[in-house]
Design a protein around this motif. Structure first.
Motif, PDB file in Angstrom:
ATOM      1  N   MET A   1      36.227   9.450   6.248  1.00  0.00           N
ATOM      2  CA  MET A   1      35.911   9.616   4.823  1.00  0.00           C
ATOM      3  C   MET A   1      34.796  10.640   4.615  1.00  0.00           C
ATOM      4  SD  MET A   1      36.285   5.831   3.093  1.00  0.00           S
ATOM      5  CE  MET A   1      35.754   4.786   4.436  1.00  0.00           C
ATOM      6  N   ALA A   2      33.826  10.652   5.520  1.00  0.00           N
ATOM      7  CA  ALA A   2      32.734  11.635   5.421  1.00  0.00           C
ATOM      8  C   ALA A   2      33.275  13.043   5.592  1.00  0.00           C
ATOM      9  CB  ALA A   2      31.669  11.344   6.478  1.00  0.00           C
ATOM     10  N   TYR A   3      34.270  13.188   6.458  1.00  0.00           N
ATOM     11  CA  TYR A   3      34.876  14.521   6.650  1.00  0.00           C
ATOM     12  C   TYR A   3      35.586  14.971   5.377  1.00  0.00           C
ATOM     13  CZ  TYR A   3      37.218  18.411   8.933  1.00  0.00           C
ATOM     14  OH  TYR A   3      37.653  19.672   9.272  1.00  0.00           O
ATOM     15  N   ASN A   4      36.225  14.048   4.684  1.00  0.00           N
ATOM     16  CA  ASN A   4      36.851  14.386   3.393  1.00  0.00           C
ATOM     17  C   ASN A   4      35.800  14.864   2.394  1.00  0.00           C
ATOM     18  OD1 ASN A   4      39.502  13.851   4.030  1.00  0.00           O
ATOM     19  ND2 ASN A   4      39.442  11.730   3.345  1.00  0.00           N
ATOM     20  N   MET A   5      34.639  14.223   2.425  1.00  0.00           N
ATOM     21  CA  MET A   5      33.563  14.616   1.509  1.00  0.00           C
ATOM     22  C   MET A   5      33.015  15.996   1.889  1.00  0.00           C
ATOM     23  SD  MET A   5      31.844  10.809   1.255  1.00  0.00           S
ATOM     24  CE  MET A   5      30.682  11.038  -0.092  1.00  0.00           C
ATOM     25  N   TYR A   6      32.972  16.273   3.187  1.00  0.00           N
ATOM     26  CA  TYR A   6      32.582  17.624   3.634  1.00  0.00           C
ATOM     27  C   TYR A   6      33.561  18.667   3.098  1.00  0.00           C
ATOM     28  CZ  TYR A   6      33.368  21.559   6.767  1.00  0.00           C
ATOM     29  OH  TYR A   6      33.654  22.812   7.272  1.00  0.00           O
ATOM     30  N   LEU A   7      34.859  18.383   3.194  1.00  0.00           N
ATOM     31  CA  LEU A   7      35.861  19.325   2.689  1.00  0.00           C
ATOM     32  C   LEU A   7      35.679  19.562   1.192  1.00  0.00           C
ATOM     33  CD1 LEU A   7      39.094  18.165   4.577  1.00  0.00           C
ATOM     34  CD2 LEU A   7      37.709  20.198   5.022  1.00  0.00           C
ATOM     35  N   PHE A   8      35.263  18.543   0.460  1.00  0.00           N
ATOM     36  CA  PHE A   8      35.001  18.698  -0.972  1.00  0.00           C
ATOM     37  C   PHE A   8      33.933  19.762  -1.216  1.00  0.00           C
ATOM     38  CE2 PHE A   8      32.220  17.662  -4.551  1.00  0.00           C
ATOM     39  CZ  PHE A   8      33.116  17.663  -5.609  1.00  0.00           C
ATOM     40  N   THR A   9      32.905  19.787  -0.376  1.00  0.00           N
ATOM     41  CA  THR A   9      31.830  20.772  -0.563  1.00  0.00           C
ATOM     42  C   THR A   9      32.317  22.186  -0.327  1.00  0.00           C
ATOM     43  OG1 THR A   9      31.046  20.694   1.755  1.00  0.00           O
ATOM     44  CG2 THR A   9      30.123  19.071   0.199  1.00  0.00           C
ATOM     45  N   ARG A  10      33.456  22.337   0.342  1.00  0.00           N
ATOM     46  CA  ARG A  10      34.042  23.662   0.579  1.00  0.00           C
ATOM     47  C   ARG A  10      35.124  23.999  -0.437  1.00  0.00           C
ATOM     48  NH1 ARG A  10      34.093  25.822   5.979  1.00  0.00           N
ATOM     49  NH2 ARG A  10      36.243  26.442   5.561  1.00  0.00           N
ATOM     50  N   GLY A  11      35.382  23.069  -1.386  1.00  0.00           N
ATOM     51  CA  GLY A  11      36.463  23.293  -2.340  1.00  0.00           C
ATOM     52  C   GLY A  11      37.826  23.073  -1.725  1.00  0.00           C
ATOM     53  N   GLU A  12      37.902  22.229  -0.679  1.00  0.00           N
ATOM     54  CA  GLU A  12      39.162  21.985   0.027  1.00  0.00           C
ATOM     55  C   GLU A  12      39.443  20.486   0.071  1.00  0.00           C
ATOM     56  OE1 GLU A  12      38.795  23.665   3.898  1.00  0.00           O
ATOM     57  OE2 GLU A  12      38.193  25.639   3.169  1.00  0.00           O
ATOM     58  N   GLY A  13      40.572  20.155   0.690  1.00  0.00           N
ATOM     59  CA  GLY A  13      40.862  18.765   0.996  1.00  0.00           C
ATOM     60  C   GLY A  13      41.437  17.973  -0.155  1.00  0.00           C
ATOM     61  N   LEU A  14      41.445  16.662   0.028  1.00  0.00           N
ATOM     62  CA  LEU A  14      42.109  15.758  -0.902  1.00  0.00           C
ATOM     63  C   LEU A  14      41.249  15.425  -2.123  1.00  0.00           C
ATOM     64  CD1 LEU A  14      43.528  13.281   1.751  1.00  0.00           C
ATOM     65  CD2 LEU A  14      44.760  15.118   0.610  1.00  0.00           C
TER      66      LEU A  14
END
Length: 756
Positions: free
Chosen positions: A588-601
């Motif tokens: 879940m933390a990795y998903n939140m990291y992707l959010f900071t890049r404008g990516e992911g779910l």
């Protein structure tokens, strides 16, 4: 039979759908139309059946009407697509009206004499209307997708123009002004390309896009400090070379993004991946197994040539100076075994052909199995060698000794020491480049091959850039800007090492069959939910300053989640509750990291806050598991675990309360996002410490229970090796993390030139 109200259409129904959002938008429509066409044609139809068909038909018509309204608005705003979009919308509306008419069956059966044309009396007309509707709606979506591509191209063009201006500036004041504009344009470009990357269906294109965007992300900060250094030391050749290399790499990455979204057939697009041993083995095994079906599909000579080409590729492993003697001998031995088994297969094959056998003989079947087994053993050995090499390198290079030494030599102005450590860094770079090449051979998928090639190119480029930055500092040891520039390039190197560790884990997952399916991410808004200009809906759009702050926090989150995964793998009991819950938190933390890049779910801040709630709940479950685990510990051990568990509990409760607290306005929303990610980072830091400590305790007590024969014995027996307190270790932050200074800090100091 009555004629169709729809008539014929010349519309192209063979449009290729290249994005998930277009595909997913069509699925409900296809489902409804299939329901209408495939209804059971019974002599008697109940009122319920008639009502259901009428309802579906009217729903399709209304949805198409809304959809066409959006399409027409898009056509008005984009004159170059007006005619095509207008025609597609006209055909879609006509098909929707036709379906509404054909499904207007009322609540009772029409009499045979009333003459009305319905889905029951004109099934052919319904099929034609359905085909026209799907074709026209698909074309509207594909045309709308062109607008998204146009937005990306326009954004890239703006970035390129500003990049040219940045390269030519001669004063700090002008640089500050233009770089501020450049930062905003890069944020916009990052959002557009991030959405596009996640929306692409082609996994190879997605991997190439990710590689190009990673270059742009790292180069943006390099460009800032390299340009500042060049402005501060305009006559320094190493500073100029350092800056020129960054600008060149950014332009190449921007061009690669456009090649992917426009499918341009330039030399970059046609760049062929190096032939990998994995693909060679897969093709060879396929050829061998095909002999079961057809003895005459290829010649024995071609199979022998195929194997020799494969063996030749293993020279990348056996010729390496870094491959141990034992590893080299193991690979050569398996290659020889594969040759022997293949020769036995060829002999049995030729014998079967000589008697005109129609299928594989028993001797052939045995030889096929042996050949496939020996080639699989070779693949396994090559995978082991590549992974061990990469793991060992990451451990050694994680200490960053050459980088630290280079920084020190540069700060002292020691040119001789700087040259010595530059040679050591070059050697390290060559080792990493070669290791990436070996990983490419065993990666297992084309997207991972692309990622390996990207990693290889990155080490190849950044190594000399670090050296040129160090040379500049050595020539100007009192220059704060030159020191800052070297620091940024060293951080990029460390970041690539972290990326390599993630890549290694993915390659292992593929090899061991642990690859999970990910939910698709859809960037194209659905009909009725998007604005006329097709901009992706976002709860809040971050500006350049906020995006930079988020990027730093996100990067720390990614490193921590990677460290948690690494620590989890050290546990012998992979089904332990602590392990499973920690893995879930890292994911879940990795998903939140992707959010900071404008990516992911997680596409909006609302998605992030919901993820934070789920994360906190899982953290509270972990607290419960830790409490249960602590019951088997002696007092001193239990005290340490419970102290850390209380910290974890407080952080999870704080995150949960924060995520549920409503806020209004952009500033408050950004602060809530920042707080959520910071608290998540705090949770992972505690989890990482607990994982290591609890694993040691678990192993120790498991060993003692085995040796003493009673679970209670170790509780009563004092043990001098029992750790009394490990607060220092537990509270220490992850030493592998690194931060990237935020843009506003750089912008604030641009005009503050230090004296020579």
């Amino acid at each position: 039979m009555a004629s169709s109200p729809c008539g014929n259409s010349n519309f192209d129904s063979g449009l290729e759908i290249k994005t998930r959002s277009v595909e997913q938008t069509l699925i409900p429509l296809v489902s409804q139309i299939t329901t209408l066409i495939n209804h059971k044609d019974k002599p008697k139809k109940s009122e319920r059946t008639l009502a259901a068909i009428h309802k579906v038909g009217q729903a399709v018509s209304v949805a198409v009407g809304r959809f066409v309204t959006v399409g027409e608005a898009i056509a008005t705003e984009n004159q170059e697509l007006k005619d095509e979009m207008g025609q597609a919308c006209f055909e879609a509306r006509r098909a929707g009206d036709a379906i509404a008419q054909l499904t207007d069956v009322g609540s009772a059966l029409p009499s045979q004499s009333d003459g009305r044309v319905t889905v029951f009396s004109d099934r052919t007309g319904m099929v034609k209307a359905a085909r026209l509707l799907l074709s026209s709606v698909t074309k509207v979506l594909v045309l709308a997708d062109r607008i998204v591509i146009k937005q990306i191209i326009t954004s890239r063009n703006k970035v390129l123009v500003t990049l040219d201006h940045l390269e030519r500036v001669s004063t700090f004041q002008e640089f500050v002004q233009i770089f501020s504009q450049f930062g905003n344009e890069m944020v916009e470009f990052a959002h557009l390309t991030g959405d596009r990357q996640n929306d692409l269906k082609d996994e190879k294109k997605k991997a190439r896009m990710a590689a190009a965007r990673a270059v742009l992300e790292k180069c943006t900060m390099m460009l800032l400090t390299a340009s500042k250094t060049c402005l501060r030391h305009p006559d320094c050749e190493s500073a100029r070379l350092n800056k020129d290399a960054v600008f060149h790499r950014m332009r190449c990455a921007l061009e690669q993004v456009i090649e992917i979204v426009t499918e341009a057939r330039s030399c970059g697009e046609n760049k062929i991946l190096p032939a990998s041993i994995y693909n060679g083995i897969k093709d060879f095994k396929s050829s061998v197994e095909c002999l079961r079906e057809n003895l005459y599909s290829l010649s024995p000579q071609s199979m022998g040539s195929q194997l020799e080409a494969l063996v030749e590729q293993t020279e990348d492993f056996t010729d390496s100076a870094y491959t141990s003697h034992e590893q080299r001998q193991a690979i050569l031995g398996l290659c020889q075994l594969a040759r022997q088994d293949t020769q036995q297969l060829v002999n049995a094959w030729v014998e079967a052909q000589s008697v005109h056998a129609k299928e594989a003989t028993e001797d052939m079947e045995v030889a096929i199995l042996k050949t496939c087994q020996s080639i699989s053993d070779l693949r396994r050995e090559l995978h082991k060698v590549a992974v061990i090499r990469a793991s060992d390198l990451l451990k050694v290079h994680g200490e960053q000794l050459p980088l630290r030494a280079l920084k020190a030599a540069g700060a002292e102005g020691n040119l001789e020491a700087m040259a010595e450590y530059s040679r050591k860094l070059t050697e390290q770079k060559e080792q990493l480049v070669e290791t990436c090449r070996l990983l490419c051979h065993v990666s297992g998928t084309e997207p991972l091959e692309i990622t390996c090639v990207h990693a290889e190119e990155t080490f190849h480029v950044i190594g000399p850039q670090i050296i040129s930055a160090a040379q500049t500092l050595a020539l100007h040891p009192s220059s704060k800007i030159a020191k800052e520039n070297l620091e940024v390039f060293c951080e990029a190197w460390e970041s690539q090492l972290c990326d390599m560790a993630l890549l290694l884990r993915e390659i292992n997952d593929i090899f061991e069959g642990r690859r999970g399916d990910k939910r698709p991410y859809l960037s194209l808004p659905r009909p009725g939910k998007h604005s006329a200009n097709l901009k992706t809906a976002k709860a809040v759009k971050l500006d350049a300053e906020e995006q930079t702050s988020m990027a730093k926090l996100g990067l720390e989150l990614r490193l921590l989640s990677s460290d948690v995964d690494t620590e989890v793998e050290k546990w012998e009991e992979q089904e332990h509750d602590i392990v499973r819950q920690s893995q879930s938190l890292a994911s879940m933390a990795y998903n939140m990291y992707l959010f900071t890049r404008g990516e992911g779910l997680l596409k909006t801040t609302l998605d992030l806050f919901h993820q934070a709630e789920v994360f906190s709940e899982e953290g509270l479950q972990l607290c419960s598991s830790l409490r249960t685990f602590s019951t088997q510990l002696v007092d001193e051990e239990k005290s340490v675990v419970m102290t850390e568990m209380e910290k974890l509990l407080a952080l999870c409760q704080k995150l949960q309360m924060g995520a549920k607290t409503p806020v209004q306005g952009k500033t408050a929303t950004f602060q809530k996002v920042e707080s959520s990610i910071q608290t998540t980072r705090g949770v992972l830091t505690v989890v990482l410490s607990l994982l290591s400590f609890c694993n040691k305790l678990n192993k120790k007590h498991k060993s003692e229970r085995t040796s003493l024969g009673s679970p209670q014995d170790w509780r009563e027996r004092p043990d001098e090796s029992t750790p009394v307190k490990e607060e220092g270790a537990l509270n220490s932050k992850n030493s592998n993390g690194f931060g990237v200074k935020s843009l506003e800090q750089h912008m604030a100091t641009l005009n503050l030139l230090e004296s020579k």
